[in-house]
Scaffold this motif. Structure first.
Motif, PDB file in Angstrom:
ATOM      1  N   LYS A 232       0.830  -1.206   0.000  1.00  0.00           N
ATOM      2  CA  LYS A 232       0.000   0.000   0.000  1.00  0.00           C
ATOM      3  C   LYS A 232       0.867   1.258   0.000  1.00  0.00           C
ATOM      4  N   VAL A 233       1.921   1.267   0.817  1.00  0.00           N
ATOM      5  CA  VAL A 233       2.789   2.439   0.893  1.00  0.00           C
ATOM      6  C   VAL A 233       3.518   2.658  -0.431  1.00  0.00           C
ATOM      7  N   VAL A 234       4.040   1.575  -1.007  1.00  0.00           N
ATOM      8  CA  VAL A 234       4.751   1.672  -2.284  1.00  0.00           C
ATOM      9  C   VAL A 234       3.821   2.192  -3.383  1.00  0.00           C
ATOM     10  N   ASN A 235       2.624   1.648  -3.470  1.00  0.00           N
ATOM     11  CA  ASN A 235       1.676   2.101  -4.488  1.00  0.00           C
ATOM     12  C   ASN A 235       1.342   3.574  -4.317  1.00  0.00           C
ATOM     13  N   PHE A 236       1.115   3.987  -3.064  1.00  0.00           N
ATOM     14  CA  PHE A 236       0.781   5.396  -2.802  1.00  0.00           C
ATOM     15  C   PHE A 236       1.918   6.314  -3.225  1.00  0.00           C
ATOM     16  N   LEU A 237       3.141   5.970  -2.830  1.00  0.00           N
ATOM     17  CA  LEU A 237       4.278   6.844  -3.134  1.00  0.00           C
ATOM     18  C   LEU A 237       4.583   6.888  -4.630  1.00  0.00           C
ATOM     19  N   LYS A 238       4.447   5.761  -5.319  1.00  0.00           N
ATOM     20  CA  LYS A 238       4.710   5.761  -6.758  1.00  0.00           C
ATOM     21  C   LYS A 238       3.734   6.669  -7.499  1.00  0.00           C
ATOM     22  N   ARG A 239       2.490   6.663  -7.053  1.00  0.00           N
ATOM     23  CA  ARG A 239       1.503   7.552  -7.681  1.00  0.00           C
ATOM     24  C   ARG A 239       1.758   9.008  -7.299  1.00  0.00           C
TER      25      ARG A 239
END
Length: 259
Positions: A232-239
């Motif tokens: 979840k954190v990785v997806n949020f930061l990539k976006r």
């Protein structure tokens, strides 16, 4: 488990894809990230707290099949620093994570130096009893302090290096495999170095090995449990950052601060 969203960067500094032949390697230069500094602060905070607070207490639990297990209380929180390391390398690349590791090392070294200075200052008579408590909590021996610094540095760089390389090998797929795989490697280096440096020759060898193994298993188990949160954190930061860094042209030496 869904794969993290890879959002190609539209900035010339982005590196969601490898540089074309004959072009300059991608660079972080000129990029301003919204959350990078916050992640760095969180990483250093967890590192300092787990070493200064958690290391002072040995906890004991009884587990099914395994039996009684003794471990440092900091093991519950220290692995979070490895999760931050995974997130930093996955989103921002090895170079950015390297800067964070050195920031953590400097903070930990200063905290160690400060504890030595403060504990060795003359104590006021009415604080004599309290001084003993401070000594018990913060008065680590030089071997424990040295072991902590060396183990953290080597383990963190191993974790970041393995994740960056696995991201290239997998083409950015199977995030779970590299977060867990890099932690297995990084925590192995960390636990092995720390307990050998800090306690070899003080504890019986079988105790050193037993505690090191227990710490290693608990730390890596945390990574597995926290995998959905990491996604979840990785997806949020990539976006949010419009970044998904691949270390195609990275200089992997740990001995530099330049990204």
């Amino acid at each position: 488990m869904p794969e993290p969203i890879a959002t190609p960067s539209t900035s010339p500094a982005g590196s969601s894809h490898a540089a074309s032949p004959g072009t300059h390697p991608p660079s972080h230069t000129g990029r301003v990230y919204r959350y990078y500094d916050l992640v760095m602060v969180a990483f250093v905070t967890v590192l300092l707290c787990s070493n200064l607070i958690g290391a002072a207490k040995a906890a004991q639990v009884t587990l099914p099949v395994i039996g009684t297990v003794t471990f440092g209380a900091g093991v519950l929180f220290f692995p979070i620093s490895y999760i931050f390391g995974d997130v930093l390398t996955e989103v921002y690349g090895y170079g950015r994570d390297r800067r964070v590791v050195w920031a953590g090392f400097a903070a930990l070294a200063f905290a160690t130096f400060m504890s030595v200075v403060v504990l060795n200052m003359p104590v006021a008579p009415f604080m004599a009893d309290y001084q003993k408590s401070l000594q018990d909590v913060f008065g680590n021996t030089w071997r424990i302090a040295l072991g902590s610094l060396i183990a953290f540095c080597c383990g963190s760089f191993t974790n970041s290096f393995v994740l960056a390389k696995m991201k290239l090998w997998t083409g950015g797929r199977w995030l779970w495999s590299r977060t867990i795989g890099s932690t297995l490697a990084g925590e192995l280096v960390d636990s092995s170095l720390f307990y050998v440096i800090a306690f070899y020759g003080i504890w019986p060898l079988h105790e050193v090995i037993q505690v090191a193994i227990a710490q290693y298993v608990l730390k890596t188990a945390w990574e597995v449990v926290m995998t959905p949160v990491t996604y979840k954190v990785v997806n949020f930061l990539k976006r949010a950052e419009n970044e998904d860094w691949f270390d195609h042209h990275t200089n992997f030496t740990p001995f530099r601060l330049r990204v």
